[in-house]
Design an enzyme around this catalytic site. Structure first.
Site, PDB file in Angstrom:
ATOM      1  N   LYS A 241      77.527   8.422 -38.144  1.00  0.00           N
ATOM      2  CA  LYS A 241      78.498   7.924 -37.168  1.00  0.00           C
ATOM      3  C   LYS A 241      78.654   6.403 -37.225  1.00  0.00           C
ATOM      4  O   LYS A 241      77.811   5.688 -37.773  1.00  0.00           O
ATOM      5  CB  LYS A 241      78.126   8.393 -35.764  1.00  0.00           C
ATOM      6  CG  LYS A 241      78.405   9.879 -35.573  1.00  0.00           C
ATOM      7  CD  LYS A 241      78.255  10.341 -34.148  1.00  0.00           C
ATOM      8  CE  LYS A 241      78.689  11.813 -34.014  1.00  0.00           C
ATOM      9  NZ  LYS A 241      78.504  12.321 -32.646  1.00  0.00           N
ATOM     10  N   ARG A 276      71.808  17.476 -35.289  1.00  0.00           N
ATOM     11  CA  ARG A 276      73.013  17.929 -35.990  1.00  0.00           C
ATOM     12  C   ARG A 276      73.299  16.938 -37.112  1.00  0.00           C
ATOM     13  O   ARG A 276      73.614  15.772 -36.855  1.00  0.00           O
ATOM     14  CB  ARG A 276      74.171  18.013 -34.993  1.00  0.00           C
ATOM     15  CG  ARG A 276      75.466  18.576 -35.545  1.00  0.00           C
ATOM     16  CD  ARG A 276      76.512  18.661 -34.434  1.00  0.00           C
ATOM     17  NE  ARG A 276      77.788  19.184 -34.928  1.00  0.00           N
ATOM     18  CZ  ARG A 276      78.749  18.427 -35.476  1.00  0.00           C
ATOM     19  NH1 ARG A 276      78.574  17.116 -35.571  1.00  0.00           N
ATOM     20  NH2 ARG A 276      79.868  18.975 -35.903  1.00  0.00           N
TER      21      ARG A 276
END
Length: 302
Positions: A241, A276
């Protein structure tokens, strides 16, 4: 099928009984001394990480199988990109992308989560063999989604976001991001339970990067113990991210492996129970070393 509550995994803890499992699945016991690794399979037309596989079900199936072979404990399939600035995808398009992949993974042997906000998609993928619903809107965007999950009796991930993906990163504001995200998730838990969803089927996700600045995300990650104290499994999705790109000065998501592993190990050390990730093999390897160094007595290493 019910989700058995998983313990927190903090450094220095002794081995826990290896009994964590997902009842109702023909699935071996899950490890009880480390977080579970959830492999991301993006069946999307676009993806911030550059791995979207819309229209390529065979490639998505092969990727999923490779992740399980590399040690993924579960998979998360998504057919709508929810990166900042992304436009919505309708339920019919989602289903057209997801169902062939689910059909090809019918014998995969690990739990499959599907990332969707649409009740119609939820019902379709659960009927096709999915086990878990992962909703970035915490079952809020579609008013029928509460009933869809309650009727199925399946586990569900409730995630916090501020705003919608198309605009969520324009100017996110909080007075106290940790307190506000905690309060939101607790409200959603109460609403879900009132709708007939079992509390022990609920997994929480603070929504790293979904309507948050770098400072907001850092505060949430540092507050992981406050989330695990709620007594529900906590999922952290940090892999590749933009937060990591900023902290590591790595603008290309494809070059954030080291940053992703550092973030995963930080989340694990704070007590996150599900990670995740895109890079399953590397994350599994990193967790093995972390587990050996933090949990094994010196004599065990001889």
């Amino acid at each position: 099928m019910a989700w058995r509550r998983l313990p927190c995994y903090l450094p220095g803890m002794p081995d826990l009984p290896k009994s964590a499992t997902l009842p109702g699945l023909d699935w071996p016991r899950l490890p009880a001394s480390r977080p579970l690794v959830m492999g991301i399979v993006n069946v999307t037309a676009d993806s911030f990480s550059g791995d979207g596989l819309a229209g390529k079900p065979d490639a998505a199936i092969a990727q999923a199988r490779a992740m399980v072979a590399a040690g993924a404990d579960m998979l998360d399939l998504g057919a709508e990109s929810t990166r900042p600035g992304a436009e919505p995808v309708d339920s019919a398009t989602e289903q057209a992308r997801l169902l062939p992949v689910l059909q090809g993974l019918h014998d995969i042997g690990v739990p499959i989560s599907v990332d969707t906000r649409y009740a119609a998609t939820m019902r379709a993928v659960l009927a096709a063999g999915a086990h878990i619903i992962n909703d970035i809107s915490a079952l809020e965007d579609d008013p029928d989604s509460l009933a869809a999950v309650a009727e199925a009796g399946c586990p569900v991930v409730l995630m916090h976001k501020q705003g919608q993906p198309a605009t969520m990163q324009q100017d996110p504001q909080y007075e106290d991001v940790v307190a506000e995200v905690l309060a939101y998730l607790l409200r959603r838990v109460d609403i879900c339970v009132a709708a007939g969803i079992r509390r022990d089927n609920i997994i929480l996700d603070p929504g790293i990067g979904f309507g948050k600045t770098v400072a907001h995300n850092v505060a949430l990650l540092r507050a992981i113990p406050r989330f695990t104290a709620l007594g529900l499994p906590l999922l952290i999705g940090l892999s590749r991210k933009s937060l990591l790109g900023t902290l590591a000065e790595a603008p290309d998501p494809a070059h954030r492996l080291g940053a992703s592993l550092a973030g995963a190990l930080f989340a694990a050390s704070r007590g996150a129970q599900i990670l995740r990730v895109h890079d399953v093999a590397d994350t599994v390897q990193a967790l093995k070393v972390w587990r050996a160094l933090d949990f094994q007595a010196p004599g065990d290493m001889a």
